[in-house]
Design a protein around this motif. Sequence first.
Motif, short mmCIF file in Angstrom:
data_model
loop_
_atom_site.label_atom_id
_atom_site.label_comp_id
_atom_site.label_asym_id
_atom_site.label_seq_id
_atom_site.Cartn_x
_atom_site.Cartn_y
_atom_site.Cartn_z
N SER A 166 0.85 -1.15 -0.04
CA SER A 166 0.04 0.00 0.06
C SER A 166 1.01 1.21 -0.16
O SER A 166 1.85 1.26 0.56
N MET A 167 0.49 2.37 -0.82
CA MET A 167 1.22 3.55 -0.88
C MET A 167 0.80 4.25 0.27
O MET A 167 -0.75 4.35 0.58
N THR A 168 1.69 5.09 0.94
CA THR A 168 1.20 6.22 1.81
C THR A 168 1.23 7.57 1.30
O THR A 168 2.38 7.68 0.38
N CYS A 169 0.50 8.45 1.20
CA CYS A 169 0.64 9.69 0.84
C CYS A 169 0.08 10.82 1.82
O CYS A 169 -0.52 10.42 2.75
N ARG A 170 0.80 11.87 1.67
CA ARG A 170 0.58 12.99 2.70
C ARG A 170 -0.30 14.04 1.89
O ARG A 170 0.01 14.37 0.43
N SER A 171 -1.10 14.57 2.50
CA SER A 171 -1.98 15.75 2.00
C SER A 171 -1.29 17.01 2.12
O SER A 171 -0.41 17.31 2.94
N HIS A 172 -1.63 18.03 1.42
CA HIS A 172 -1.35 19.35 1.69
C HIS A 172 -1.53 19.74 3.09
O HIS A 172 -0.57 20.43 3.78
N LEU A 173 -2.65 19.50 3.70
CA LEU A 173 -2.99 19.73 5.30
C LEU A 173 -1.87 19.13 5.91
O LEU A 173 -1.34 19.68 6.97
N ASP A 174 -1.27 17.76 5.86
CA ASP A 174 -0.24 17.04 6.54
C ASP A 174 0.99 18.00 6.36
O ASP A 174 1.77 18.13 7.36
N ASP A 175 1.22 18.50 5.39
CA ASP A 175 2.42 19.11 4.90
C ASP A 175 2.46 20.33 5.97
O ASP A 175 3.41 20.60 6.61
N GLU A 176 1.13 21.20 5.86
CA GLU A 176 1.15 22.57 6.47
C GLU A 176 1.23 22.26 7.94
O GLU A 176 1.98 22.83 8.62
N SER A 177 0.60 21.03 8.52
CA SER A 177 0.49 20.82 9.96
C SER A 177 2.30 20.90 10.32
O SER A 177 2.67 21.01 11.34
N GLU A 178 2.75 19.86 9.32
CA GLU A 178 4.15 19.47 9.76
C GLU A 178 5.25 20.78 9.95
O GLU A 178 5.98 20.81 10.65
N LYS A 179 4.88 21.68 8.84
CA LYS A 179 5.71 22.95 8.68
C LYS A 179 5.37 23.84 10.10
O LYS A 179 6.37 24.29 10.52
N GLN A 180 4.04 23.82 10.60
CA GLN A 180 3.72 24.60 11.65
C GLN A 180 4.39 24.06 12.85
O GLN A 180 5.08 24.64 13.95
N LYS A 181 4.41 22.61 13.10
CA LYS A 181 5.31 22.01 14.16
C LYS A 181 6.80 22.17 14.03
O LYS A 181 7.19 22.62 15.29
N GLN A 182 7.18 22.19 13.01
CA GLN A 182 8.76 22.66 12.79
C GLN A 182 9.01 23.98 13.16
O GLN A 182 9.88 24.39 13.94
N LYS A 183 8.01 25.00 12.84
CA LYS A 183 8.43 26.24 13.12
C LYS A 183 8.07 26.53 14.56
O LYS A 183 8.75 27.35 15.07
N GLU A 184 7.28 25.89 15.27
CA GLU A 184 7.00 26.14 16.91
C GLU A 184 8.09 25.55 17.38
O GLU A 184 8.47 26.07 18.51
N LEU A 185 8.64 24.31 17.01
CA LEU A 185 9.80 23.86 17.63
C LEU A 185 10.82 24.64 17.47
O LEU A 185 12.04 24.93 18.50
N GLN A 186 11.17 25.17 16.49
CA GLN A 186 12.29 26.28 16.13
C GLN A 186 12.23 27.37 16.98
O GLN A 186 13.14 27.92 17.62
N GLU A 187 10.95 28.05 17.23
CA GLU A 187 10.66 28.94 17.98
C GLU A 187 11.36 28.72 19.47
O GLU A 187 11.73 29.58 20.07
N LYS A 188 10.75 27.54 20.06
CA LYS A 188 11.09 27.11 21.23
C LYS A 188 12.79 27.08 21.40
O LYS A 188 13.31 27.34 22.15
N ILE A 189 13.32 26.40 20.63
CA ILE A 189 14.75 26.17 20.50
C ILE A 189 15.18 27.82 20.41
O ILE A 189 16.27 28.05 21.20
N ASN A 190 14.98 28.59 19.70
CA ASN A 190 15.43 29.95 19.50
C ASN A 190 15.17 30.85 20.87
O ASN A 190 16.24 31.54 21.36
N GLY A 191 13.98 30.54 21.53
CA GLY A 191 13.80 31.00 22.90
C GLY A 191 14.62 30.60 23.94
O GLY A 191 15.14 31.50 24.86
N LYS A 192 14.95 29.40 24.01
CA LYS A 192 15.92 28.71 25.12
C LYS A 192 17.31 29.37 25.01
O LYS A 192 18.09 29.43 25.55
N VAL A 193 17.69 29.31 23.60
CA VAL A 193 19.15 29.76 23.39
C VAL A 193 19.01 31.26 23.73
O VAL A 193 20.34 31.55 23.90
N ALA A 194 18.21 32.21 23.52
CA ALA A 194 18.21 33.44 23.92
C ALA A 194 18.60 33.74 25.44
O ALA A 194 18.98 34.83 25.42
N TRP A 195 18.54 32.89 26.17
CA TRP A 195 18.57 33.10 27.37
C TRP A 195 19.94 33.36 27.96
O TRP A 195 20.64 33.47 28.12
#
Length: 85
Positions: free
Chosen positions: A56-85
Amino acid sequence: SSIPDSVGEVELSSDGSAVNTGPKGVINDWRRFKQLETEQRQEQRREMERLIKKLSMTCRSHLDDESEKQKQKELQEKINGKVAW
């Protein structure tokens, strides 16, 4: 008239049960056949399910890609916030 030698001998199957044992033997043989048939059908169904999952083939929808980008963005913001201390 002579009696054949095989009349006094009992032929055994591979599991040790007698061959040609009459109605009870036939019934037991039928039950065993049905049991093996059911087991074979179940194994074929499991094998088919494994094959379907494998192929079976697995495929990702546009919404899945957007959700993944949002999670990556939030993670990056958390990392940047912790580094700034």
